[in-house]
Design a protein around this motif. Structure first.
Motif, PDB file in Angstrom:
ATOM      1  N   SER A 137      72.286  26.838  17.778  1.00  0.00           N
ATOM      2  CA  SER A 137      70.898  26.888  17.334  1.00  0.00           C
ATOM      3  C   SER A 137      70.880  27.455  15.921  1.00  0.00           C
ATOM      4  CB  SER A 137      70.070  27.782  18.262  1.00  0.00           C
ATOM      5  OG  SER A 137      68.808  28.032  17.711  1.00  0.00           O
ATOM      6  N   GLY A 138      70.237  26.765  15.031  1.00  0.00           N
ATOM      7  CA  GLY A 138      70.183  27.208  13.642  1.00  0.00           C
ATOM      8  C   GLY A 138      68.918  27.979  13.319  1.00  0.00           C
ATOM      9  N   THR A 139      68.252  28.438  14.341  1.00  0.00           N
ATOM     10  CA  THR A 139      66.998  29.155  14.155  1.00  0.00           C
ATOM     11  C   THR A 139      67.215  30.449  13.371  1.00  0.00           C
ATOM     12  OG1 THR A 139      66.225  28.254  16.246  1.00  0.00           O
ATOM     13  CG2 THR A 139      65.007  30.104  15.360  1.00  0.00           C
ATOM     14  N   GLY A 140      66.336  30.685  12.418  1.00  0.00           N
ATOM     15  CA  GLY A 140      66.437  31.863  11.559  1.00  0.00           C
ATOM     16  C   GLY A 140      66.427  33.169  12.340  1.00  0.00           C
ATOM     17  N   GLY A 141      67.347  34.032  12.016  1.00  0.00           N
ATOM     18  CA  GLY A 141      67.405  35.344  12.621  1.00  0.00           C
ATOM     19  C   GLY A 141      68.213  35.436  13.903  1.00  0.00           C
ATOM     20  N   ARG A 142      68.714  34.346  14.388  1.00  0.00           N
ATOM     21  CA  ARG A 142      69.457  34.358  15.655  1.00  0.00           C
ATOM     22  C   ARG A 142      70.679  35.261  15.574  1.00  0.00           C
ATOM     23  NH1 ARG A 142      73.305  30.022  18.232  1.00  0.00           N
ATOM     24  NH2 ARG A 142      73.057  30.469  20.441  1.00  0.00           N
ATOM     25  N   ASP A 143      71.483  35.092  14.539  1.00  0.00           N
ATOM     26  CA  ASP A 143      72.677  35.923  14.394  1.00  0.00           C
ATOM     27  C   ASP A 143      72.303  37.390  14.206  1.00  0.00           C
ATOM     28  OD1 ASP A 143      74.116  33.592  14.585  1.00  0.00           O
ATOM     29  OD2 ASP A 143      74.756  33.556  12.492  1.00  0.00           O
ATOM     30  N   VAL A 144      71.237  37.638  13.453  1.00  0.00           N
ATOM     31  CA  VAL A 144      70.769  39.001  13.226  1.00  0.00           C
ATOM     32  C   VAL A 144      70.348  39.627  14.556  1.00  0.00           C
ATOM     33  CG1 VAL A 144      68.988  40.405  12.117  1.00  0.00           C
ATOM     34  CG2 VAL A 144      70.073  38.542  10.851  1.00  0.00           C
ATOM     35  N   ALA A 145      69.632  38.867  15.369  1.00  0.00           N
ATOM     36  CA  ALA A 145      69.194  39.374  16.676  1.00  0.00           C
ATOM     37  C   ALA A 145      70.403  39.727  17.544  1.00  0.00           C
ATOM     38  CB  ALA A 145      68.308  38.352  17.380  1.00  0.00           C
ATOM     39  N   ALA A 146      71.419  38.871  17.546  1.00  0.00           N
ATOM     40  CA  ALA A 146      72.621  39.145  18.342  1.00  0.00           C
ATOM     41  C   ALA A 146      73.315  40.408  17.847  1.00  0.00           C
ATOM     42  CB  ALA A 146      73.571  37.952  18.285  1.00  0.00           C
ATOM     43  N   TYR A 147      73.437  40.539  16.537  1.00  0.00           N
ATOM     44  CA  TYR A 147      74.080  41.722  15.967  1.00  0.00           C
ATOM     45  C   TYR A 147      73.321  42.995  16.343  1.00  0.00           C
ATOM     46  CZ  TYR A 147      75.450  45.220  12.538  1.00  0.00           C
ATOM     47  OH  TYR A 147      75.861  46.384  11.948  1.00  0.00           O
ATOM     48  N   LEU A 148      72.007  42.972  16.167  1.00  0.00           N
ATOM     49  CA  LEU A 148      71.201  44.155  16.472  1.00  0.00           C
ATOM     50  C   LEU A 148      71.235  44.488  17.964  1.00  0.00           C
ATOM     51  CD1 LEU A 148      68.152  43.497  14.128  1.00  0.00           C
ATOM     52  CD2 LEU A 148      69.998  45.163  13.798  1.00  0.00           C
ATOM     53  N   CYS A 149      71.248  43.461  18.812  1.00  0.00           N
ATOM     54  CA  CYS A 149      71.359  43.705  20.258  1.00  0.00           C
ATOM     55  C   CYS A 149      72.688  44.372  20.586  1.00  0.00           C
ATOM     56  CB  CYS A 149      71.248  42.393  21.032  1.00  0.00           C
ATOM     57  SG  CYS A 149      69.592  41.752  21.180  1.00  0.00           S
ATOM     58  N   ARG A 150      73.733  43.875  20.003  1.00  0.00           N
ATOM     59  CA  ARG A 150      75.067  44.419  20.273  1.00  0.00           C
ATOM     60  C   ARG A 150      75.181  45.848  19.754  1.00  0.00           C
ATOM     61  NH1 ARG A 150      78.826  45.092  23.605  1.00  0.00           N
ATOM     62  NH2 ARG A 150      80.915  45.019  22.789  1.00  0.00           N
ATOM     63  N   ARG A 151      74.561  46.099  18.624  1.00  0.00           N
ATOM     64  CA  ARG A 151      74.680  47.389  17.955  1.00  0.00           C
ATOM     65  C   ARG A 151      73.794  48.463  18.584  1.00  0.00           C
ATOM     66  NH1 ARG A 151      76.896  50.891  15.447  1.00  0.00           N
ATOM     67  NH2 ARG A 151      76.731  51.293  13.251  1.00  0.00           N
ATOM     68  N   TYR A 152      72.602  48.077  19.032  1.00  0.00           N
ATOM     69  CA  TYR A 152      71.626  49.088  19.431  1.00  0.00           C
ATOM     70  C   TYR A 152      71.154  48.987  20.881  1.00  0.00           C
ATOM     71  CZ  TYR A 152      71.608  50.042  14.516  1.00  0.00           C
ATOM     72  OH  TYR A 152      72.005  50.363  13.253  1.00  0.00           O
ATOM     73  N   THR A 153      71.782  48.139  21.667  1.00  0.00           N
ATOM     74  CA  THR A 153      71.438  48.084  23.091  1.00  0.00           C
ATOM     75  C   THR A 153      72.718  48.183  23.895  1.00  0.00           C
ATOM     76  OG1 THR A 153      71.620  45.682  23.448  1.00  0.00           O
ATOM     77  CG2 THR A 153      69.534  46.501  22.538  1.00  0.00           C
TER      78      THR A 153
END
Length: 122
Positions: free
Chosen positions: A62-78
């Motif tokens: 999926s090339g939707t904007g922010g997808r990679d950022v969301a995954a990174y933030l989930c991994r980092r802060y959840t």
């Protein structure tokens, strides 16, 4: 220098606030386990910032904007594992979400190096 931060200034400030209390690497897992932030909260906030629906993040490549950022933030802060994130992002292999996280880490490091060249305070 190009504007490399995607999202509004408020979003950037929220993310910087999250990272302001960085813990040593050996304590990161404990911090994630104790965090009250859920992956859905991070995904929803990121999708909102990128003006997309969280459901658009699901699916292979999926090339939707922010997808990679969301995954990174989930991994980092959840407390979400890579396998849990893969399921949440609609990926088949349990470790597929690690590629998304790695892309953002690489981007952060490249921007950090650029900033250190431009700003002698690094």
């Amino acid at each position: 220098m190009q504007n490399w931060v995607y999202g509004g200034e408020d979003y950037l400030k929220r993310m910087l606030h999250l990272t302001a209390g960085e813990e040593a690497p050996k304590h990161r897992r404990r911090v994630r386990r104790c965090s009250g932030v859920t992956p859905d909260e991070v995904i929803n906030a990121t999708a909102q910032e990128y003006s997309v629906s969280p459901e658009e993040y699901c699916g292979f490549r999926s090339g939707t904007g922010g997808r990679d950022v969301a995954a990174y933030l989930c991994r980092r802060y959840t407390s979400a594992t890579l396998a849990e994130l893969s399921i949440r992002f609609g990926l088949r292999h349990p470790d597929s979400s690690s590629d998304m996280v790695k892309r953002v880490k690489k981007l952060i490091e490249s921007k950090r190096q650029t900033l250190c060249i431009l700003l002698p305070i690094c």
